[in-house]
Motif scaffolding. Structure first.
Motif, PDB file in Angstrom:
ATOM      1  N   HIS A   7      94.178 114.145 -31.888  1.00 29.09           N
ATOM      2  CA  HIS A   7      94.700 114.254 -33.258  1.00 29.09           C
ATOM      3  C   HIS A   7      95.880 115.206 -33.366  1.00 29.09           C
ATOM      4  CE1 HIS A   7      91.694 111.780 -35.214  1.00 29.09           C
ATOM      5  NE2 HIS A   7      90.755 112.378 -34.498  1.00 29.09           N
ATOM      6  N   GLY A   8      96.331 115.744 -32.267  1.00 24.80           N
ATOM      7  CA  GLY A   8      97.428 116.696 -32.262  1.00 24.80           C
ATOM      8  C   GLY A   8      97.107 117.813 -31.291  1.00 24.80           C
ATOM      9  N   LEU A  42      95.152 117.729 -20.024  1.00 26.98           N
ATOM     10  CA  LEU A  42      95.312 119.053 -20.629  1.00 26.98           C
ATOM     11  C   LEU A  42      96.739 119.256 -21.130  1.00 26.98           C
ATOM     12  CD1 LEU A  42      93.210 121.228 -18.157  1.00 26.98           C
ATOM     13  CD2 LEU A  42      92.508 120.151 -20.304  1.00 26.98           C
ATOM     14  N   HIS A  43      97.722 118.656 -20.442  1.00 24.41           N
ATOM     15  CA  HIS A  43      99.096 118.727 -20.941  1.00 24.41           C
ATOM     16  C   HIS A  43      99.189 118.060 -22.316  1.00 24.41           C
ATOM     17  CE1 HIS A  43     100.083 120.302 -17.139  1.00 24.41           C
ATOM     18  NE2 HIS A  43     100.282 119.172 -16.489  1.00 24.41           N
ATOM     19  N   LYS A  48     102.201 118.987 -24.849  1.00 24.69           N
ATOM     20  CA  LYS A  48     103.386 119.019 -24.000  1.00 24.69           C
ATOM     21  C   LYS A  48     103.879 117.632 -23.591  1.00 24.69           C
ATOM     22  CE  LYS A  48     102.357 123.602 -22.135  1.00 24.69           C
ATOM     23  NZ  LYS A  48     102.102 124.404 -20.907  1.00 24.69           N
ATOM     24  N   ILE A  49     103.176 116.572 -24.020  1.00 29.06           N
ATOM     25  CA  ILE A  49     103.587 115.205 -23.682  1.00 29.06           C
ATOM     26  C   ILE A  49     104.057 114.514 -24.960  1.00 29.06           C
ATOM     27  CG2 ILE A  49     102.900 113.011 -22.679  1.00 29.06           C
ATOM     28  CD1 ILE A  49     102.861 115.311 -20.694  1.00 29.06           C
ATOM     29  N   ALA A  50     105.335 114.178 -24.998  1.00 29.02           N
ATOM     30  CA  ALA A  50     105.895 113.539 -26.193  1.00 29.02           C
ATOM     31  C   ALA A  50     105.396 112.105 -26.317  1.00 29.02           C
ATOM     32  CB  ALA A  50     107.422 113.551 -26.124  1.00 29.02           C
ATOM     33  N   GLY A  51     105.217 111.647 -27.543  1.00 32.71           N
ATOM     34  CA  GLY A  51     104.897 110.254 -27.797  1.00 32.71           C
ATOM     35  C   GLY A  51     103.427 109.906 -27.808  1.00 32.71           C
ATOM     36  N   VAL A  52     102.558 110.908 -27.653  1.00 37.98           N
ATOM     37  CA  VAL A  52     101.123 110.641 -27.771  1.00 37.98           C
ATOM     38  C   VAL A  52     100.760 110.806 -29.243  1.00 37.98           C
ATOM     39  CG1 VAL A  52      98.803 111.241 -27.008  1.00 37.98           C
ATOM     40  CG2 VAL A  52     100.730 111.493 -25.440  1.00 37.98           C
ATOM     41  N   LEU A  53     100.466 109.711 -29.902  1.00 39.11           N
ATOM     42  CA  LEU A  53     100.259 109.720 -31.344  1.00 39.11           C
ATOM     43  C   LEU A  53      98.824 110.099 -31.710  1.00 39.11           C
ATOM     44  CD1 LEU A  53     102.116 106.409 -32.261  1.00 39.11           C
ATOM     45  CD2 LEU A  53     103.041 108.749 -32.233  1.00 39.11           C
ATOM     46  N   GLY A 112     100.392 107.515 -24.393  1.00 35.72           N
ATOM     47  CA  GLY A 112     101.335 107.418 -25.497  1.00 35.72           C
ATOM     48  C   GLY A 112     102.438 106.390 -25.346  1.00 35.72           C
ATOM     49  N   LEU A 113     103.395 106.479 -26.264  1.00 34.12           N
ATOM     50  CA  LEU A 113     104.430 105.460 -26.419  1.00 34.12           C
ATOM     51  C   LEU A 113     105.312 105.304 -25.195  1.00 34.12           C
ATOM     52  CD1 LEU A 113     105.532 106.310 -30.069  1.00 34.12           C
ATOM     53  CD2 LEU A 113     104.170 104.346 -29.332  1.00 34.12           C
ATOM     54  N   ALA A 114     105.615 106.393 -24.516  1.00 30.78           N
ATOM     55  CA  ALA A 114     106.540 106.329 -23.388  1.00 30.78           C
ATOM     56  C   ALA A 114     105.951 105.588 -22.195  1.00 30.78           C
ATOM     57  CB  ALA A 114     106.952 107.739 -22.970  1.00 30.78           C
TER      58      ALA A 114
END
Length: 261
Positions: A7-8, A42-43, A48-53, A112-114
């Motif tokens: 959730h964030g 854990l990242h 620290k990982i962009a695009g995980v909604l 995530g998205l990437a």
């Protein structure tokens, strides 16, 4: 079904989510027997990982049993399998060259998205795209052993195999799970002396049991020890298996390549 949902940053929860459904003839649904928590998870947890909604089911290491499958999946229902952390189509130009990491249709579970926006495997069930390429039968192998093949062992293998020739000396910095497996791979592929460098004695004991020479930087200068053991030359290959986000002091100093200029 229940799953671990992101959730964030620093916010995850086990909650009810919809059951996965077959979306293509190459899909399989796997009833998860065992899932693992990777350092990469854990990242994500730390943001620290962009695009995980928010709403993403986490997890990419799993063992389970096929309970549904499309017509192009060759495994029988009920087959016990280990999943690759990464799915790949097997047919695109990259896959035909064996470069599955560059698959045009691929992705990583729960990342995530990437990386394909696939739901993860820390759940009761997971949908596996391209199941023919992404699942591997394990028979009666214990889940605790088989699960290592999906990500952590392949990570270690990929960090050693392309660079190692039989007889080469190797220094593995870090004897956690990846480091220990890197040592196992090096030994299995015919390395010469393997040095295990880690400050934790319990990890060094495991490394010694594999046949590695343990070196504790709390007790001695590891660079000096490796230099002494190699008559000042350094080793042929250094594997960094610590995973620090900052600079690893003097990691290259173990290497023969550096010492020879």
């Amino acid at each position: 079904m229940k799953a671990l949902v992101y959730h964030g940053p620093f916010q995850v929860a086990v909650e009810e989510v919809p059951e996965p459904k077959l979306e293509a003839e190459t899909d399989a649904i796997v009833q998860v027997e065992l899932a693992a928590i990777c350092g990469s998870d854990l990242h994500i947890y730390h943001g620290k990982i962009a695009g995980v909604l928010p709403g993403t089911v986490l997890g990419h290491e799993f063992v389970g049993r096929i309970v549904e499958k499309g017509p192009l999946v060759p495994f029988p229902l009920g087959e016990r399998v280990v999943g690759s952390f990464q799915v790949a189509c097997g047919d695109c130009p990259a896959c035909r060259k064996g470069q599955y990491f560059a698959c045009l249709k691929g992705g990583v579970f729960g990342f995530g998205l990437a990386l394909g926006n696939l739901q993860g495997a820390q759940a009761e069930r997971v949908r596996v795209p391209f199941a023919r390429q992404s699942l591997f039968a394990i028979g009666d192998l214990p889940a605790e052993e088989a699960i290592l093949a999906g990500d952590i062992l392949t990570t270690a293998y990929g960090g050693v195999r392309p660079f190692l020739s039989p007889g080469m000396s190797v220094a593995v910095v870090g004897s956690g799970p990846v480091g220990l497996m890197a040592q196992m791979v090096a030994h299995a592929l015919g390395a010469g002396q393997v040095y295990a460098i880690d400050p934790e004695e319990t990890r060094l004991e495991k490394a010694a049991a594999l046949g590695s020479l343990p070196v504790n930087p709390k007790a001695e200068d590891p660079v000096a020890r490796v230099r002494k053991e190699t008559q000042g030359l350094g080793v042929d290959l250094v594997v960094e298996a610590v995973g620090l986000t900052g600079r690893l002091p003097r990691a290259a100093a173990f290497s023969r390549r550096v010492s020879s200029g």
